[in-house]
Enzyme design. Structure first.
Site, PDB file in Angstrom:
ATOM      1  N   LYS A  71      57.852  23.316  70.652  1.00 40.39           N
ATOM      2  CA  LYS A  71      57.362  23.049  69.229  1.00 40.39           C
ATOM      3  C   LYS A  71      55.964  22.401  69.238  1.00 40.39           C
ATOM      4  CE  LYS A  71      59.143  20.264  65.501  1.00 40.39           C
ATOM      5  NZ  LYS A  71      60.476  19.391  65.130  1.00 40.39           N
ATOM      6  N   SER A 148      62.562  19.856  60.973  1.00 36.00           N
ATOM      7  CA  SER A 148      61.214  20.437  61.289  1.00 36.00           C
ATOM      8  C   SER A 148      61.184  21.212  62.474  1.00 36.00           C
ATOM      9  CB  SER A 148      60.310  19.302  61.389  1.00 36.00           C
ATOM     10  OG  SER A 148      60.488  18.671  62.651  1.00 36.00           O
ATOM     11  N   SER A 172      65.930  16.983  62.480  1.00 35.65           N
ATOM     12  CA  SER A 172      65.047  18.414  62.484  1.00 35.65           C
ATOM     13  C   SER A 172      65.486  19.340  63.864  1.00 35.65           C
ATOM     14  CB  SER A 172      63.606  17.682  63.018  1.00 35.65           C
ATOM     15  OG  SER A 172      63.089  17.209  61.725  1.00 35.65           O
TER      16      SER A 172
END
Length: 477
Positions: A71, A148, A172
């Site tokens: 990520k 996220s 997230s």
């Protein structure tokens, strides 16, 4: 290896196939690149890559040659530009060195093929940054994959990757796991290293790990990467036995609390999410556990005020540190409207405000710890809703002030942030299904440092209510 074979294998199976000589790591990388490229055309989850060749990794690690992505937030790889989902960093700034966790991913053998999308600076329960565009859910392209860690979740759910890096400061990892039908474990605070860039990301609320499709992959990755580095603030006790052993052995009889009202006091809960949790409660009772209604005693209003202050202080520090290093005065051309609004709130906070925040966090941790003296596990929905529509959480909405933005996020995710504040391990499992056949996440929370119990009961539930054959409409292969 053909694409149709690859997409049905989890990381453990791929690693075994490479070790046994059934397939080479190069063949796997070729098929994975094909899968990621195909999936990305639908879900727009990749912000860098696929790379021509995977990043350097240990071929003899437990996951040697298994395709992977990181990520684009917090964890980073040497020489790979990072953008954190923001125009503030332009086209991306190459990082001088690996973070400690990235080095552990390499030693575990993960073959990193690219970077996945994040909302701007990670403060959204959707993943739709202005910088790189909206990420879509492979179950339904009109829905968000959550945030996220939505980019990672979309690629793992679409079966383009078996596992991908994720992090969790308010849900997230677990929110995208719920929206995309994945296994999402947020480990205990300190179980994985945040160094060397951070001691306590997001005042200790930010935790690094991965998203997977199976519980055994979740356990195996935790075995491979957990632990502290010199200078880390926390030194947690090692597990009594490997987490993979917990998957095989299953759980002891547990005392489990069920609660279906948002722990933060935010919003209503979709009846489908409540029904999913109640069905899991009945399953757990059938497996020999005691299940009864109960919840930690938390002052929801004080908790929300403190969590809001924590997030705004983190955003202000991140924005100002990056802008200062780049010689930029941040404005709407660099940052989305809600990010600017929250950073402004953070800049106005005083030292006494952050000490007040810490006092609330302390009381919350102690209340939840007392609750877990009576209950081994807390069972809740992961989200207030199964998923949200694309565009529902618009981080560039100029009509919202900082608190309005915070409230909108947590009206959809009122169950996850508590475990970030307390540091407790929490996992989302795809144990429910909507009337339209889309996934519903169910959350289990255990006492601080007790990932073993969480993984064991998760494995039992996976055996009792398997999800491996559920495939998104827009899965590859």
């Amino acid at each position: 290896m053909e694409l149709r074979e690859y997409v049905d294998l989890d990381a453990t199976a791929i690693a075994e196939a490479i070790r046994d000589g059934q397939v080479t790591a190069d063949e796997v990388a070729r098929v994975a690149t094909e899968a990621v490229t195909a999936a990305n055309r639908s879900v727009n989850a990749l912000v860098s890559g696929p790379f021509d060749t995977p990043l350097e990794h240990a071929a003899d690690g437990p996951f040697g040659g298994v395709p992977f992505a990181i990520k684009d937030l917090i964890t980073h790889a040497a020489g790979v530009p990072t953008r954190s989902g923001s125009r503030l960093l332009g086209a991306g700034v190459p990082m001088p060195a690996d973070t400690h966790l990235m080095a552990r991913f390499r030693r575990a053998g993960f073959a990193t093929l690219g970077l996945t999308a994040t909302p701007e600076l990670g403060f959204n329960a959707n993943t739709e940054p202005v910088a790189t565009g909206s990420v879509r859910n492979p179950w339904n392209l009109d829905r968000s994959p959550g945030g996220s860690s939505g980019g990672s979740a979309a690629l793992v759910a679409a079966r383009a990757l078996p596992v991908a890096h994720a992090n969790d400061g308010g849900g997230s990892i677990r929110i995208p796991a719920a929206a995309c039908g994945l296994v999402g474990l947020k480990p205990s605070q300190g179980r994985t290293t945040p160094g060397p860039d951070y001691a306590d990301p997001l005042l200790g609320m930010g935790i690094e790990f991965v998203l997977t499709r199976t519980v055994r992959d979740c356990a195996g990755v935790l075995d491979a990467v957990h632990g502290q580095e010199p200078g880390d603030r926390y030194r947690l006790p090692d597990p009594v036995r490997p987490y993979l052993d917990e998957v095989r052995h299953g759980s002891r009889p547990l005392r489990i609390a069920i609660h279906t009202a948002p722990l933060s006091g935010h919003g209503s809960v979709d009846p489908q999410c409540v029904e999913a949790v109640e069905a899991v409660a009945r399953e757990l009772e059938g497996l020999g556990h005691v299940v009864e209604p109960a919840a930690p005693d938390v002052d929801a209003a004080a908790f929300d005020d403190a969590n809001f202050a924590g997030w705004c202080s983190f955003l202000a520090d991140g924005v100002d540190t990056i802008a200062g290093a780049l010689g930029i005065t941040p404005g709407p051309e660099h940052l989305e409207a809600a990010t600017l609004a929250c950073a402004e709130v953070g800049r106005a906070l005083r030292a006494s405000d952050l000490y007040a925040t810490d006092r609330v966090f302390n009381l919350t941790r102690r209340s939840v710890a007392a609750f877990h003296q009576r209950y081994d596990v807390l069972l809740t929905p992961t989200m207030n809703v199964p998923s949200t529509a694309a565009g529902h959480l618009d981080q560039n909405d100029p009509s919202l002030d900082g608190r309005g933005w915070y409230d909108r996020i947590f009206a959809t995710a009122g169950f996850t942030a508590l475990s970030n504040v307390t540091g407790n391990p929490a996992i989302s499992l795809p144990l429910g299904t909507t009337a339209d056949g889309e996934p519903i996440g169910v959350q289990l929370v255990a006492p601080y440092t007790d990932e073993a119990t969480l993984i064991a009961v998760a494995a039992d539930l996976e055996r009792a209510r398997p999800w491996a054959d559920r495939r998104p409409v827009h899965a590859v292969g």
